[in-house]
Design a protein around this motif. Structure first.
Motif, short mmCIF file in Angstrom:
data_model
loop_
_atom_site.label_atom_id
_atom_site.label_comp_id
_atom_site.label_asym_id
_atom_site.label_seq_id
_atom_site.Cartn_x
_atom_site.Cartn_y
_atom_site.Cartn_z
N MET A 149 30.83 50.09 40.48
CA MET A 149 30.79 49.45 42.01
C MET A 149 29.78 50.30 43.22
SD MET A 149 34.73 51.35 41.98
CE MET A 149 33.73 52.81 42.46
N LEU B 176 28.50 47.21 44.31
CA LEU B 176 29.52 45.83 44.57
C LEU B 176 29.79 46.82 46.64
CD1 LEU B 176 32.29 45.05 42.23
CD2 LEU B 176 30.82 43.73 43.35
N LYS B 177 29.78 48.35 46.44
CA LYS B 177 30.32 48.49 47.67
C LYS B 177 28.99 48.86 48.98
CE LYS B 177 34.04 51.08 47.94
NZ LYS B 177 34.28 52.35 48.06
N HIS C 129 43.72 34.50 41.66
CA HIS C 129 41.64 34.66 41.19
C HIS C 129 41.40 35.64 40.00
CE1 HIS C 129 41.82 34.84 45.63
NE2 HIS C 129 42.71 34.82 45.73
N LEU D 287 38.75 46.37 44.00
CA LEU D 287 37.79 45.76 45.10
C LEU D 287 37.50 44.19 44.98
CD1 LEU D 287 35.19 48.39 44.93
CD2 LEU D 287 36.05 47.96 46.50
N LYS D 288 37.72 43.99 43.72
CA LYS D 288 36.17 42.33 43.29
C LYS D 288 38.00 41.19 43.32
CE LYS D 288 33.46 41.27 41.03
NZ LYS D 288 32.45 40.90 39.14
N LEU D 289 39.43 41.70 43.49
CA LEU D 289 40.11 40.48 43.46
C LEU D 289 40.34 39.97 44.69
CD1 LEU D 289 41.68 41.03 40.31
CD2 LEU D 289 39.76 38.73 40.92
N ARG D 290 40.82 41.24 45.27
CA ARG D 290 42.08 41.16 46.73
C ARG D 290 41.11 41.59 48.10
NH1 ARG D 290 45.63 45.99 44.43
NH2 ARG D 290 47.28 44.51 43.21
N GLU E 166 44.54 39.84 28.91
CA GLU E 166 45.36 41.44 29.90
C GLU E 166 46.61 41.91 30.21
OE1 GLU E 166 43.54 40.92 33.66
OE2 GLU E 166 44.67 41.46 34.27
N LEU F 257 37.97 51.79 50.46
CA LEU F 257 38.60 51.02 50.37
C LEU F 257 37.38 49.56 50.94
CD1 LEU F 257 42.25 51.72 52.52
CD2 LEU F 257 41.61 50.83 49.89
N TRP G 297 43.81 38.25 39.15
CA TRP G 297 45.30 38.91 39.64
C TRP G 297 45.34 37.75 41.33
CZ3 TRP G 297 45.59 39.90 45.19
CH2 TRP G 297 46.64 40.10 46.05
N GLU H 115 45.08 43.56 51.72
CA GLU H 115 45.65 42.80 50.16
C GLU H 115 45.63 45.01 49.82
OE1 GLU H 115 45.44 38.80 49.04
OE2 GLU H 115 43.98 40.16 48.65
N ASP I 163 48.81 50.85 38.59
CA ASP I 163 49.38 51.46 38.43
C ASP I 163 48.75 52.88 37.78
OD1 ASP I 163 51.61 53.61 36.25
OD2 ASP I 163 50.62 52.50 35.28
N LYS J 72 40.17 49.95 36.68
CA LYS J 72 41.13 49.15 37.81
C LYS J 72 40.39 49.72 39.31
CE LYS J 72 45.04 51.15 35.36
NZ LYS J 72 46.21 52.25 34.93
N ASN J 73 39.81 50.05 39.68
CA ASN J 73 39.14 50.40 41.79
C ASN J 73 38.41 48.80 41.64
OD1 ASN J 73 38.33 51.31 43.21
ND2 ASN J 73 38.25 53.10 42.85
N MET J 74 37.97 48.79 40.64
CA MET J 74 36.94 47.65 40.56
C MET J 74 37.57 46.44 40.74
SD MET J 74 33.24 47.06 38.77
CE MET J 74 33.73 45.97 37.26
N LYS J 75 38.77 46.05 40.18
CA LYS J 75 39.63 45.23 39.86
C LYS J 75 40.20 44.81 41.09
CE LYS J 75 42.24 43.62 37.13
NZ LYS J 75 43.07 44.07 35.33
N SER K 299 39.51 39.91 34.69
CA SER K 299 40.32 39.82 35.21
C SER K 299 41.53 39.07 35.91
CB SER K 299 40.41 40.97 36.07
OG SER K 299 40.60 42.32 34.85
N ALA L 154 51.62 42.52 49.32
CA ALA L 154 50.97 43.47 49.00
C ALA L 154 50.65 43.13 46.74
CB ALA L 154 51.47 45.11 48.31
N LYS L 155 51.71 42.54 46.84
CA LYS L 155 51.86 42.59 44.82
C LYS L 155 51.23 43.17 44.65
CE LYS L 155 51.39 37.25 45.50
NZ LYS L 155 51.87 36.99 46.91
N THR M 132 38.15 37.20 38.24
CA THR M 132 36.59 37.97 38.50
C THR M 132 36.58 38.35 36.84
OG1 THR M 132 35.56 39.61 39.69
CG2 THR M 132 37.15 40.28 38.57
N ARG N 287 50.48 46.51 37.93
CA ARG N 287 50.10 47.90 36.61
C ARG N 287 49.23 47.52 36.40
NH1 ARG N 287 51.87 47.17 30.59
NH2 ARG N 287 52.16 44.88 31.35
N LEU N 288 48.19 46.85 35.68
CA LEU N 288 47.30 46.42 36.23
C LEU N 288 45.93 47.36 36.58
CD1 LEU N 288 47.13 43.82 33.72
CD2 LEU N 288 47.60 45.92 32.60
N LEU O 178 43.10 46.19 30.28
CA LEU O 178 42.98 46.00 31.09
C LEU O 178 42.25 44.76 32.11
CD1 LEU O 178 42.15 49.47 33.12
CD2 LEU O 178 44.50 48.40 33.15
#
Lengths: 236, 236
Positions: free
Chosen positions: B141, B144-145, B68, A144-147, B44, A183, B65, A151, A229, A139-142, B63, A221-222, B70, A225-226, B93
DNA sequence: CCGCCCGATTGATAATTGTCAAGCCGCACA
DNA sequence: TGTGCGGCTTGACAATTATCAATCGGGCGG
């Protein structure tokens, strides 16, 4: 009975279902250690000699490469860490430092690996914990990569809002520079990002956050849950 | 004996140590399915009804969102996926699509959860797999970071170099647009990034990569075993 | 109560990365 | 052997994010 020192962790999900014999074997040779704030307890690359449990206080997991540092997560009371490295008997991928004065239970990794093989209730609990951490990291990676960073911040504010029982005002639980690192941005950028959230109904003053327009913030923010959450999942 | 269809997966680390009875129970109701290329097998958010094993072909986990998308990872022969969601009985997920014509073994999640509780050898194997995936994701991660897109690409090239037995020339295993998504950048940016690697000793022509100056590339990439060491860990 | 220190903020600027549009190229297919 | 499609590349430009420098301001020790 020496186990009394470890009563406080006996009821954690990771240990609750195991036999008492196993728990005694596990904690044989374990100890409690007090750390002052801002002390690096573990450095990445080192062998994982102990499973750690935060009995009290606050610990940041972070990583370093080429003179850059990034905060991966912050752990509070009753969290465990270094479980995956312990089980696989491999070096830690992250370092750990206390953010406050903290009391940490340290269980020899050797015990964890031995008891894990003997007590299936413990093994099940470990599976549960690893799966939870794995999913939290995905989730954390998503995130980072999608937002974008703005956001991510907006969703972070929403998450804190829920953490504080849907309160519209609350204090940030960590320093802004660590939040920035978590973040994936610089402190300067975080500062500007908070300003940019103003039009979306967020007011900031010091550590204090106020949500003036929850609907606007949520619309921007949209939350998903994936991604967001975190029912019992780790995050700072 | 119906189990014969599943001989090919019996020797995978995840299943190798379990009892035959357990394996039979696990594969009871399991089936093999052939998918054409570019078919979304899993979306997902859906419940994780089956543990999937790639028997042949190639599958991308990705995934989405807010319009987008990724790419999270690419899996090849003998990889399993959806294990964490299966075990926790929670929604996936990530989505999954075939990149080539693929043959997938699908094991009912219910079986996995049941047998997991009965066969400790299977439970241990699951712990091992989850810990491996978790650590791989943490490395991802950190990558990426802590790194710029150019640094990520440089390290990706080095990783492929090792995958191909330290060959100085090799073909990319996936399309560039998917590589771009995996590395967290746009296809346009990847194109330019390859150009920017020229001064660091990398030549590209179509799918073909050539390392002209390994020392220069390594000096720039600064590979780190706590990020890039993928001994038996997933990546495209 | 004062001054210091450290983190936060702000401004100016640069680097990185993304977006949009157009053209190129290789490959499959008729 | 065209032809068309899809993916790759390139260019121009814009948005995002980082960097560097300076200032602000709150908390703490003297």
């Amino acid at each position: 009975m020496s186990a009394s020192r470890f009563d406080s962790i006996r009821d954690l999900p990771l240990f609750a279902q195991m036999h008492q014999d196993s728990f005694d074997a596990l904690t044989h040779g374990a100890f409690v250690q007090n750390f002052p704030p801002n002390m690096v307890m573990i450095s990445e690359g080192e062998p994982a000699d102990f499973l750690h449990i935060v009995q009290d206080g606050c610990v940041e997991l972070f990583s370093t490469w080429n003179n850059h540092e990034t905060s991966v997560t912050t752990l509070y009371k009753n969290s465990t860490f270094i479980l995956a490295a312990t089980i696989k008997d491999r070096p830690n991928l992250m370092s750990a430092r206390t953010l406050q004065k903290s009391r940490i239970v340290m269980v020899p990794s050797e015990n964890v690996r031995t008891v894990f093989r003997q007590d299936s209730a413990f093994a099940f609990a470990i599976v549960d914990e690893l799966a939870r951490c794995y999913r939290a990291t995905i989730k954390n990676m998503k995130n980072l990569k999608l937002r974008s960073s703005l956001e991510r911040l907006a969703n972070y504010v929403l998450k804190q809002h829920h953490r504080h029982g849907d309160a519209l005002a609350f204090d940030l639980p960590i320093e802004k520079r660590r939040l920035a690192s978590y973040l994936g941005m610089t402190p300067e950028n975080l500062s500007r990002a908070f300003n940019n959230l103003k039009p979306h109904g967020v007011a900031v003053s010091g550590q204090r956050i106020e949500i003036l327009d929850l609907a606007a913030l949520t619309a921007y923010a949209k939350p998903d849950r994936l991604i967001d959450d975190t029912t019992a999942e780790q995050a700072p």
